[in-house]
Write an enzyme that holds these catalytic residues in place. Sequence first.
Site, PDB file in Angstrom:
ATOM      1  N   ASN A 253     -11.074  -2.701  -4.690  1.00 44.16           N
ATOM      2  CA  ASN A 253     -10.339  -1.739  -5.533  1.00 44.16           C
ATOM      3  C   ASN A 253     -11.038  -1.451  -6.866  1.00 44.16           C
ATOM      4  O   ASN A 253     -10.699  -0.486  -7.552  1.00 44.16           O
ATOM      5  CB  ASN A 253      -8.896  -2.205  -5.781  1.00 44.16           C
ATOM      6  CG  ASN A 253      -7.995  -2.076  -4.568  1.00 44.16           C
ATOM      7  OD1 ASN A 253      -7.078  -2.867  -4.357  1.00 44.16           O
ATOM      8  ND2 ASN A 253      -8.220  -1.055  -3.733  1.00 44.16           N
TER       9      ASN A 253
ATOM     10  N   ASP B 153       0.826  -1.213   0.000  1.00 47.27           N
ATOM     11  CA  ASP B 153       0.000   0.000   0.000  1.00 47.27           C
ATOM     12  C   ASP B 153       0.861   1.264   0.000  1.00 47.27           C
ATOM     13  O   ASP B 153       1.975   1.263   0.526  1.00 47.27           O
ATOM     14  CB  ASP B 153      -0.901  -0.022   1.249  1.00 47.27           C
ATOM     15  CG  ASP B 153      -1.976   1.040   1.181  1.00 47.27           C
ATOM     16  OD1 ASP B 153      -2.348   1.458   0.069  1.00 47.27           O
ATOM     17  OD2 ASP B 153      -2.457   1.454   2.262  1.00 47.27           O
TER      18      ASP B 153
HETATM   19  C1  IPE Z   1      -5.181  -2.490   0.329  1.00 45.79           C
HETATM   20  O1  IPE Z   1      -4.947  -1.165   0.058  1.00 45.79           O
HETATM   21  C2  IPE Z   1      -5.231  -3.270  -0.955  1.00 45.79           C
HETATM   22  C3  IPE Z   1      -3.957  -3.402  -1.659  1.00 45.79           C
HETATM   23  C4  IPE Z   1      -2.811  -2.958  -1.258  1.00 45.79           C
HETATM   24  C5  IPE Z   1      -4.035  -4.113  -2.889  1.00 45.79           C
HETATM   25  P1  IPE Z   1      -6.118  -0.112  -0.078  1.00 45.79           P
HETATM   26  O2  IPE Z   1      -5.508   1.190  -0.374  1.00 45.79           O
HETATM   27  O3  IPE Z   1      -7.147  -0.609  -1.040  1.00 45.79           O
HETATM   28  O4  IPE Z   1      -6.766  -0.143   1.377  1.00 45.79           O
HETATM   29  P2  IPE Z   1      -7.583   0.963   2.153  1.00 45.79           P
HETATM   30  O5  IPE Z   1      -8.653   1.478   1.233  1.00 45.79           O
HETATM   31  O6  IPE Z   1      -6.632   2.033   2.554  1.00 45.79           O
HETATM   32  O7  IPE Z   1      -8.131   0.247   3.349  1.00 45.79           O
HETATM   33  C1  IPE Z   2      -1.738   0.282  -3.295  1.00 41.52           C
HETATM   34  O1  IPE Z   2      -1.489   1.652  -3.335  1.00 41.52           O
HETATM   35  C2  IPE Z   2      -2.084  -0.284  -4.650  1.00 41.52           C
HETATM   36  C3  IPE Z   2      -3.461  -0.778  -4.742  1.00 41.52           C
HETATM   37  C4  IPE Z   2      -4.349  -0.698  -3.800  1.00 41.52           C
HETATM   38  C5  IPE Z   2      -3.845  -1.377  -5.996  1.00 41.52           C
HETATM   39  P1  IPE Z   2      -2.648   2.710  -3.272  1.00 41.52           P
HETATM   40  O2  IPE Z   2      -3.092   3.018  -4.656  1.00 41.52           O
HETATM   41  O3  IPE Z   2      -3.743   2.276  -2.366  1.00 41.52           O
HETATM   42  O4  IPE Z   2      -1.900   3.946  -2.667  1.00 41.52           O
HETATM   43  P2  IPE Z   2      -2.462   5.006  -1.628  1.00 41.52           P
HETATM   44  O5  IPE Z   2      -2.979   4.243  -0.452  1.00 41.52           O
HETATM   45  O6  IPE Z   2      -3.554   5.770  -2.329  1.00 41.52           O
HETATM   46  O7  IPE Z   2      -1.282   5.851  -1.297  1.00 41.52           O
HETATM   47 MG    MG Z   3      -4.080   2.538  -0.381  1.00 41.95          MG
END
Ligand code: IPE
Ligand code: IPE
Ligand code: MG
Length: 260
Positions: free
Chosen positions: A76, A28
């Site tokens: 997602n 993340d």
């Molecule tokens: C968790 O990250 C899912 C992945 C890293 C694939 P998210 O960015 O989707 O999680 P939340 O929304 O902060 O809980």
């Molecule tokens: C994780 O990074 C990747 C996925 C969830 C696919 P994020 O896209 O959630 O990155 P932040 O949390 O917005 O920084």
């Molecule tokens: Mg995230």
Amino acid sequence: MAFKADKLTKTYDTAGLKVPVSLGVIMDGNGRWAKKRLLPRSAGHRAGAENLKELCRNCGNYGVKYLTVYAFSTENWSRPEKEVSQLMKLFVEFFDKYDPELAEEGIRVRFTGDIDSLPEDLRRVCREGEERSKDRPKMQLIVAFNYGGRREITYAAQRLAEQVRRGEIDPSDITEDSLSANMYLPDVPDPELIIRPSGEMRLSNFLLWESAYSELWVSDTLWPDFGYEELTQAFRDYAKRDRRFGGLSAKDSDEGDKQS
Ligand code: IPE
Ligand code: IPE
Ligand code: MG
């Protein structure tokens, strides 16, 4: 090639740390990483994918046997269509670009998640990637893609309900063990340790069933910057954790024996 040179120069000294057999990583923070650099979110995802390759090599060299990484959750899909399609494209590119290096490292690739609901081209990438790599011996990279812990538990419940309907088992045969045996990848051990970069203190639907007694390790570093040093620190901290599984630590149970 930097990949090989690095492999030769880095020593993986495991003194004072504990390397889990099964490790989970929630990748993340890609979006925030890009935002800090005034780049589009897609650049963060790209940097994140590059970093996954590094994590695989480091975990393989440390002796991790199962590395489960959270790449795309069932939630997602709620992101803007453009971001979702960029992530799907990147997913395909990752395996095209890095599979030869994963092969050289002996890393087998598997997928966990609702793969059957993905579009055919992505399903094919998953199937072919698994088939191509199935004899690689060093470590299994398990990519959680279109994965949700609740969906996985629902899937296992449905499979067991089907067996009851067909008269193969009785409802009383539904136990913790039979549920575990009907999850997506029942042969993969529950993760001893789950690492979440980017500072969020939650699982976000990752391995809900399997993480019942996982140790959690959170870092403020954003995923694309999470490297060898932090991985090592996580293994160092993990060595100091007292995993009691609801019982007593070895020291306390010895004291109890002395008192009685
Ligand atoms: C968790 O990250 C899912 C992945 C890293 C694939 P998210 O960015 O989707 O999680 P939340 O929304 O902060 O809980
Ligand atoms: C994780 O990074 C990747 C996925 C969830 C696919 P994020 O896209 O959630 O990155 P932040 O949390 O917005 O920084
Ligand atoms: Mg995230």
